[in-house]
Design a protein around this motif. Structure first.
Motif, mmCIF file in Angstrom:
data_model
loop_
_atom_site.group_PDB
_atom_site.id
_atom_site.type_symbol
_atom_site.label_atom_id
_atom_site.label_comp_id
_atom_site.label_asym_id
_atom_site.label_seq_id
_atom_site.Cartn_x
_atom_site.Cartn_y
_atom_site.Cartn_z
ATOM 1 N N GLN A 111 -6.324 -1.578 -4.258
ATOM 2 C CA GLN A 111 -5.795 -0.744 -5.147
ATOM 3 C C GLN A 111 -4.463 -0.081 -5.427
ATOM 4 O O GLN A 111 -3.921 0.482 -5.824
ATOM 5 N N VAL B 133 -7.255 7.279 -2.354
ATOM 6 C CA VAL B 133 -6.100 6.497 -3.334
ATOM 7 C C VAL B 133 -5.572 7.300 -4.663
ATOM 8 O O VAL B 133 -4.528 7.410 -4.585
ATOM 9 N N ARG C 104 -1.305 7.816 -4.237
ATOM 10 C CA ARG C 104 -0.875 8.369 -5.851
ATOM 11 C C ARG C 104 0.175 9.794 -5.603
ATOM 12 O O ARG C 104 1.673 10.026 -6.799
ATOM 13 N N THR D 203 -2.575 1.361 -8.242
ATOM 14 C CA THR D 203 -2.935 2.540 -8.829
ATOM 15 C C THR D 203 -2.158 3.226 -8.937
ATOM 16 O O THR D 203 -1.552 4.757 -9.222
ATOM 17 N N LEU E 50 -3.368 0.982 0.281
ATOM 18 C CA LEU E 50 -4.430 0.458 -1.011
ATOM 19 C C LEU E 50 -4.724 -0.713 -0.848
ATOM 20 O O LEU E 50 -5.270 -1.370 -2.051
#
Length: 584
Positions: free
Chosen positions: A284, A246, A250, A287, A279
């Motif tokens: 996620q 994750v 990002r 994020t 993701l």
């Protein structure tokens, strides 16, 4: 997926309606203002900026080709429209059947991509609801892919080749798409799980996943690890934690809003899909800066073509119908405020892109070419131009450049008359020579100015026939879009994030080959890669909007938006894997 796997402009409001043979074509000036929507944030063609490049020349050439495909729509009757937008299903099935057997020598360069070819063909046939050829049989395909599974657990690009994440994804997708018990049972799930574990890169060393043992890490590998684990019902959470995935994804988000293949690289459509889908599979998506990504993704849709490009200032390509168009079904899963709020929100960006289908010098180029000759200034375009639609912008540019050309022509004629009169009145040869030279310079520059005016006129024609103009969204006659949830969990209308009709038009009119197969763009040959991802993008646009452009038989089967396998095959495979004993 292959590694190579400006500001938004509002659509013109002129909705396409096939006209009768007796009724005149509708004037663009009679259009009503379009409803505001994120779908309006498509990248119109570039304004003429007097900096010609190889890319701008290619863009201009592409727009001229597209104009030939789209301009005929004004002449079509309602009865002719379905045929013009027909998906050539049987031709595509025949084209795909030819690729599952013995391929010609020209495919030798794809020897390490054989599972990919199988997946591209099987997935395309599944979307088309086409039957498999008599030969090779499903058992033949299963046997070949089993020969590609390496001792380490992953699949190689062919028998006895090194295990690699990319063909592992392709082979698993192909076997899930085949869907037979033999196909699903052929996958050694424990060894695949071990292979995915081995590809994890420790977060202390950067995080993410490697594409093969000792290989580079990028967002392709992150996506493949999540997609394969999802299809095979393996433990995704363990992979996420071991790889720090994750945080790695990002860090791949760029200042533009899209994602690069790895931290510090340019935002790219294929990698953006891989990162966002990874993701989504991990639960996620929130994020990253979703608002910035949404803005960047909407800007990748070209107003003239209707298709998507992969990067800023690149040409539209049929494969990005999925890599970019497939982002929106994922984004639709988020609450509306997550898409529209925060730094760089799509609602806070004004329009500045225009339309240009040909390049021609403007006033600066003319003045530099004739120093010392008093030429009229090109009228500056008003500041409010950047808030106009592409069509309105092209029309105003045409008015300004036409007026400018007329001024120069008038000066040139006047200078010629003056030189003739001076000669008739007995002026010295030196004086008349200077006057004649100035007249010739002005005539030359009048020709350049006239070319610029003609180019501006061509821009109007292009803007008037742009995909975003022919098929604007939202359309009150369309069925409602899928609903989203607000922060309180209440259903709210889902805004159209892109022009799903223009994308379908691009695929049906510009990417189809009459003999079968789909392609990058007009002028390119068809291939299995583009056939797969053009059809995948078409299916995605149909199902995320509830709108089918053309006849109803154009409807393709629905694919899972995260792994791009037909939904019912995926559900059946997961049911099979969940019924297997632990470690089976």
């Amino acid at each position: 997926p292959r590694a190579a796997l400006p500001r938004p402009s509002p659509h013109s409001s002129r909705r396409f309606r096939p006209r009768s043979r007796t009724r005149p074509a509708r004037s663009a000036a009679s259009a009503a203002p379009a409803a505001p929507a994120l779908a309006a944030a498509t990248a119109a063609a570039m304004l003429d900026d007097d900096v010609p490049t190889e890319t701008s020349a290619q863009q201009n050439a592409l727009e001229k080709k597209i104009l030939a495909f789209y301009s005929e729509f004004e002449q079509l009757s309602a009865e002719e429209l379905p045929e013009a937008l027909l998906l050539l299903r049987s031709a595509h099935v025949k084209y795909l059947h030819a690729g599952l057997g013995q391929l010609p020598a020209s495919f030798a360069s794809l020897d390490a991509s054989r599972p990919w070819i199988i997946y591209w063909i099987l997935h395309s046939l599944a979307l088309l609801d086409g039957r498999l050829p008599a030969s090779p049989t499903p058992d033949d395909i299963v046997f070949f892919l089993s020969c590609c599974q390496a001792p380490s657990g992953g699949y190689g690009g062919g028998p006895m080749q090194m295990a690699h994440m990319a063909p592992t994804y392709a082979a698993v997708c192909a076997l899930v798409t085949l869907g037979t018990k033999a196909a699903l049972a052929s996958i050694d799930r424990p060894r695949v799980q071990q292979f995915l574990d081995d590809m994890c890169i420790d977060p202390a060393h950067g995080g993410g996943f490697a594409v093969h043992k000792g290989g580079e890490g990028d967002l392709r590998a992150c996506y493949i690890a999540m997609a394969v684990a999802h299809m095979l019902c393996l433990d995704k959470q363990v992979l996420v934690e071991r790889s720090g995935m994750v945080e790695y994804v990002r860090r791949c988000q760029t200042y533009e809003g899209g994602l690069g293949g790895e931290p510090g690289t340019e935002a790219h459509g294929g990698y953006t899909f891989c990162g966002l889908a990874a993701l989504a599979l991990a639960g996620q998506m929130g994020t990253i800066d979703v608002a910035a990504l949404t803005r960047w993704a909407t800007q990748r849709q070209a107003a003239m073509e209707g298709g998507f490009n992969g990067r800023t200032n690149k040409l539209a390509d049929g494969c990005y119908s999925l890599w970019q168009g497939g982002l929106f079904p994922l984004l639709q899963r988020l609450r509306a405020e997550e898409l529209l709020s925060g730094p760089g929100s799509a609602t806070e960006v004004s329009s500045s892109a225009g339309v240009s289908s040909t390049s021609a010098p403007d006033g600066a180029a003319v003045r530099d070419a004739a120093p010392g000759v008093p030429l009229p200034e090109v009228p500056d375009l008003p500041a409010e131009l950047e808030f106009r639609s592409p069509l309105e912008q092209a029309q105003l540019e045409q008015v300004n450049k036409s007026a400018w050309a007329q001024q120069i022509v008038s000066q040139a004629l006047q200078a010629g008359d003056t030189a003739d009169q001076a000669m008739a009145q007995g002026a010295t040869a030196r004086a008349t020579s200077t006057m004649s030279r100035q007249a010739r310079v002005l005539l030359d520059q009048a020709s350049v100015a006239q070319s610029a005016a003609e180019a501006a006129h061509a821009n109007v024609s292009a803007a008037n026939s742009a995909a975003a103009v022919l098929f604007p969204v939202p359309d009150p006659t369309d069925p409602p879009l899928p609903v989203a949830l607000d922060a309180a969990g209440r259903s709210v209308p889902n805004p159209p994030l892109f022009n799903y009709k223009a994308l379908q038009l691009w695929i049906l009119r510009c990417c189809q080959q009459a003999k079968g197969g789909l392609r990058d763009k007009p002028g390119k040959p068809p291939d299995y890669y583009h056939t797969c991802y053009c059809l995948s993008g078409l299916s995605s646009a149909q199902h995320c909007s509830n709108v089918v452009l053309g006849p109803s038989e154009n409807m393709l089967r629905r694919a899972d938006p995260m792994v791009n396998v037909v939904e019912d095959r995926l559900r059946a495979a997961q049911t099979f894997f969940q019924s297997q004993p632990p470690g089976g």
